[in-house]
Design a protein around this motif. Structure first.
Motif, PDB file in Angstrom:
ATOM      1  N   GLN A   4       0.825  -1.206   0.000  1.00  0.00           N
ATOM      2  CA  GLN A   4       0.000   0.000   0.000  1.00  0.00           C
ATOM      3  C   GLN A   4       0.861   1.260   0.000  1.00  0.00           C
ATOM      4  O   GLN A   4       0.562   2.245  -0.686  1.00  0.00           O
ATOM      5  CB  GLN A   4      -0.926  -0.010   1.222  1.00  0.00           C
ATOM      6  CG  GLN A   4      -1.991  -1.101   1.190  1.00  0.00           C
ATOM      7  CD  GLN A   4      -3.027  -0.833   0.114  1.00  0.00           C
ATOM      8  OE1 GLN A   4      -3.313   0.303  -0.234  1.00  0.00           O
ATOM      9  NE2 GLN A   4      -3.593  -1.920  -0.419  1.00  0.00           N
ATOM     10  N   GLN A   5       1.969   1.228   0.740  1.00  0.00           N
ATOM     11  CA  GLN A   5       2.855   2.390   0.780  1.00  0.00           C
ATOM     12  C   GLN A   5       3.515   2.630  -0.566  1.00  0.00           C
ATOM     13  O   GLN A   5       3.596   3.770  -1.052  1.00  0.00           O
ATOM     14  CB  GLN A   5       3.919   2.178   1.874  1.00  0.00           C
ATOM     15  CG  GLN A   5       4.840   3.369   2.068  1.00  0.00           C
ATOM     16  CD  GLN A   5       5.885   3.114   3.128  1.00  0.00           C
ATOM     17  OE1 GLN A   5       5.979   1.994   3.626  1.00  0.00           O
ATOM     18  NE2 GLN A   5       6.665   4.112   3.442  1.00  0.00           N
ATOM     19  N   LYS A  36       2.361   1.764  -3.457  1.00  0.00           N
ATOM     20  CA  LYS A  36       1.326   2.173  -4.395  1.00  0.00           C
ATOM     21  C   LYS A  36       1.016   3.657  -4.247  1.00  0.00           C
ATOM     22  O   LYS A  36       0.881   4.391  -5.249  1.00  0.00           O
ATOM     23  CB  LYS A  36       0.084   1.337  -4.158  1.00  0.00           C
ATOM     24  CG  LYS A  36      -1.010   1.553  -5.192  1.00  0.00           C
ATOM     25  CD  LYS A  36      -2.182   0.603  -4.934  1.00  0.00           C
ATOM     26  CE  LYS A  36      -3.290   0.837  -5.957  1.00  0.00           C
ATOM     27  NZ  LYS A  36      -4.444  -0.072  -5.723  1.00  0.00           N
ATOM     28  N   LYS A  37       0.889   4.138  -3.011  1.00  0.00           N
ATOM     29  CA  LYS A  37       0.600   5.547  -2.781  1.00  0.00           C
ATOM     30  C   LYS A  37       1.723   6.439  -3.273  1.00  0.00           C
ATOM     31  O   LYS A  37       1.497   7.487  -3.911  1.00  0.00           O
ATOM     32  CB  LYS A  37       0.339   5.798  -1.307  1.00  0.00           C
ATOM     33  CG  LYS A  37      -0.976   5.228  -0.807  1.00  0.00           C
ATOM     34  CD  LYS A  37      -1.167   5.552   0.665  1.00  0.00           C
ATOM     35  CE  LYS A  37      -2.488   4.988   1.180  1.00  0.00           C
ATOM     36  NZ  LYS A  37      -2.696   5.285   2.629  1.00  0.00           N
TER      37      LYS A  37
END
Length: 535
Positions: free
Chosen positions: A174-175, A177-178
């Motif tokens: 998730q990190q 991707k952001k």
């Protein structure tokens, strides 16, 4: 150690027994042996070593402290969970009608109830369970962990570790991707800016595996510790070959080491060569570098706060440091101004010509020759400096100067012991007259004090009954006095009994001396200790 014998002992035998016990505790006498020949610790207290009376112990022993009623055949075995004995192919008489096992009935069967039991289908016969029975003691029946297999807990740990690993992997994705989305949005607008470089660095750092980040945040398991478990530990940067500070000097009288704060303020090796030492105590850090400046800054902040300055070292450190620097500049400026004023007023002796040697040492080249008696033969004597005040001047027939005598915080003349300046000297006669006068004054004062101590006797005046002086010609008539007493008694009875009080009371304001005397005689005085004995 006291024996188990309870027979009567004399005072001498009791004293010998105590001495023997003290010798055994000190190691001067061999320890006592029990029935089996084993030594008994002499430091065991008597209430533990002495056996109860109902055991009839002849010799000292510790058998009554052991578990002497334990069953030798007792075992801590547990049920063999899930064990099977025999697998039948067809239904047997007396077996469970639901599953076909011989070890239980239909009511106690733990399988799912079948639509048609094994008794009628004769299919899927369940194997017989292994039935065991144990005779457990009191603790075994109540042990909630009895028979627990600790190896099964490893599966729980593996499940939790897999769950934690999956969570970390998901958060990392998730990190990334952001950060990639943010990088893509700002790619066309701010190309080559500092923010893009920082985002790129963040992406690169996020891509690095946690295990490869210099191993500074590695989570290690504590093994063989009292706490146990796992904890997050930071890698220790101390070189393991370095000797610990508390091992530099093993003398008990050397520098004190505080294990709670891990500090040793003094130098453990004060006599060693300074060039060979790498550790000289924790106080070196307090007395070197910027520690002294920080200490001066704190002291200045405290003093300024006490004098009314509204600032605090911990609340506003930058303000405190700025004020301290300005204070040092002003202090140095005032110091230089004061130095310039002093040099301008008195001059600078260091920059002028040196003082002559004869003035510094008080010497001269003049030759003076003395004889054996100290008289000058050749040359001129050194003139002694004189005071501006007159010395050795005797006036008014005095043989000593003023101030040669001291008494009762007053100066005077020693020749006549007078404390009045410029008075005429009277010699020994004046001293004797002053002493006689002082003695006479002391006698008069003592006589006056004695006269004051004796109380003045005053004649007591006898007052009349109604508070005035008794006339000289006052004579009381005894008959009238008796009648007045009877009237007073009647009046008091009427006061006590309200039923005898009349409506029409006649008031008589003519009081005679006999009436007042009768009232005084019948009046009850509450402060009189003999009032209870009056008629």
């Amino acid at each position: 150690m006291a024996t188990a014998s309870v027979s009567f002992k004399s005072r001498e035998d009791h004293r010998k027994q105590l001495e023997l016990e003290e010798a055994r505790k000190a190691g001067l006498a061999p320890a006592e042996l029990d029935e089996d020949g084993n030594e008994i610790n002499p430091h065991i207290p008597q209430y533990m070593s002495s056996a109860p009376w109902y055991l009839n112990a002849e010799k000292p022993s510790l058998k009554h402290q052991r578990k002497w009623k334990s069953d030798p055949n007792y075992t801590k075995a547990w049920y063999d969970r899930g064990a099977r004995l025999y697998q039948a192919n067809k239904y047997r008489k007396g077996a469970c009608q639901n599953c076909g096992a011989m070890t239980h009935d239909k009511k106690s069967c733990m399988e799912r109830p079948r639509n048609v039991g094994a008794k009628w289908t004769n299919m899927d016969i369940a194997p017989d369970e292994k039935v065991e029975s144990f005779e457990l003691d009191y603790d075994g029946k109540r042990d909630r962990w009895n028979g627990y297999d600790t190896s099964t807990y490893s599966r729980v740990i593996l499940d939790y570790e897999a769950r934690e690993e999956a969570r970390k992997k998901f958060l990392k994705e998730q990190q990334l991707k952001k950060l990639e989305e943010k990088d893509g949005e700002q790619d066309g607008e701010n190309a080559g800016s500092e923010e893009d470089e920082e985002d790129g660095l963040k992406i690169d750092e996020a891509k690095v595996d946690e295990s490869a980040q210099m191993d500074f945040a590695k989570v290690e398991k504590r093994v063989r510790t009292t706490g146990g478990g796992s904890t997050g530990t930071v890698r220790n940067l101390r070189i393991r070959e370095d000797t610990a500070k508390y091992l530099l000097n093993l003398d008990v009288n050397s520098a004190y080491y505080d294990p709670k704060t891990r500090s040793m303020r003094e130098d453990p090796l004060p006599d060693a060569d300074p060039n060979d030492k790498f550790y000289v105590g924790d106080n070196q850090n307090r007395q070197s570098g910027q520690a002294l400046e920080f200490k001066q800054l704190n002291v200045h902040a405290w003093e300024a706060f006490d004098k009314g300055q509204d600032f605090h070292m911990q609340a506003a450190p930058s303000q405190a440091e700025l004020l301290f620097k300005s204070f040092l500049v002003k202090k140095e400026k005032l110091k230089s101004e004061g130095k310039d004023k002093i040099m301008e007023k008195y001059g600078n002796a260091a920059s002028e010509e040196p003082i002559p040697r004869e003035l510094l040492l008080g010497q001269s080249e003049k030759e003076i020759e003395y004889d054996r008696t100290g008289r000058i033969i050749k040359g001129q004597d050194i003139a002694l400096p004189k005071s501006k005040y007159e010395e050795d001047v005797l006036i008014n027939n005095h043989t000593t100067v003023w101030g040669s005598w001291w008494k009762d915080h007053q100066w005077g003349y020693k020749c006549c012991k007078q404390t009045i300046k410029n008075s005429y000297c009277t010699g020994l006669a004046g001293i004797e007259a002053a002493e006689a006068s002082a003695d006479l004054m002391k006698a008069n004062m003592a006589r006056k004090e004695a006269a004051e101590e004796e109380p003045v006797r005053q004649e007591e005046k006898k007052l009349a009954t109604w508070g005035t002086d008794i006339p000289q010609d006052l004579v009381l008539d005894q008959k009238l006095l008796q009648e007045s007493l009877k009237k007073e008694a009647t009046r008091k009875k009427e006061e006590m009994d309200e039923r005898k009080r009349k409506y029409n009371v006649k008031w008589n304001d003519q009081v005679t001396a006999e009436d007042m005397e009768a009232y005084r005689m019948t009046r009850v005085r509450h402060d009189d200790p003999m009032r209870d004995f009056l008629n």
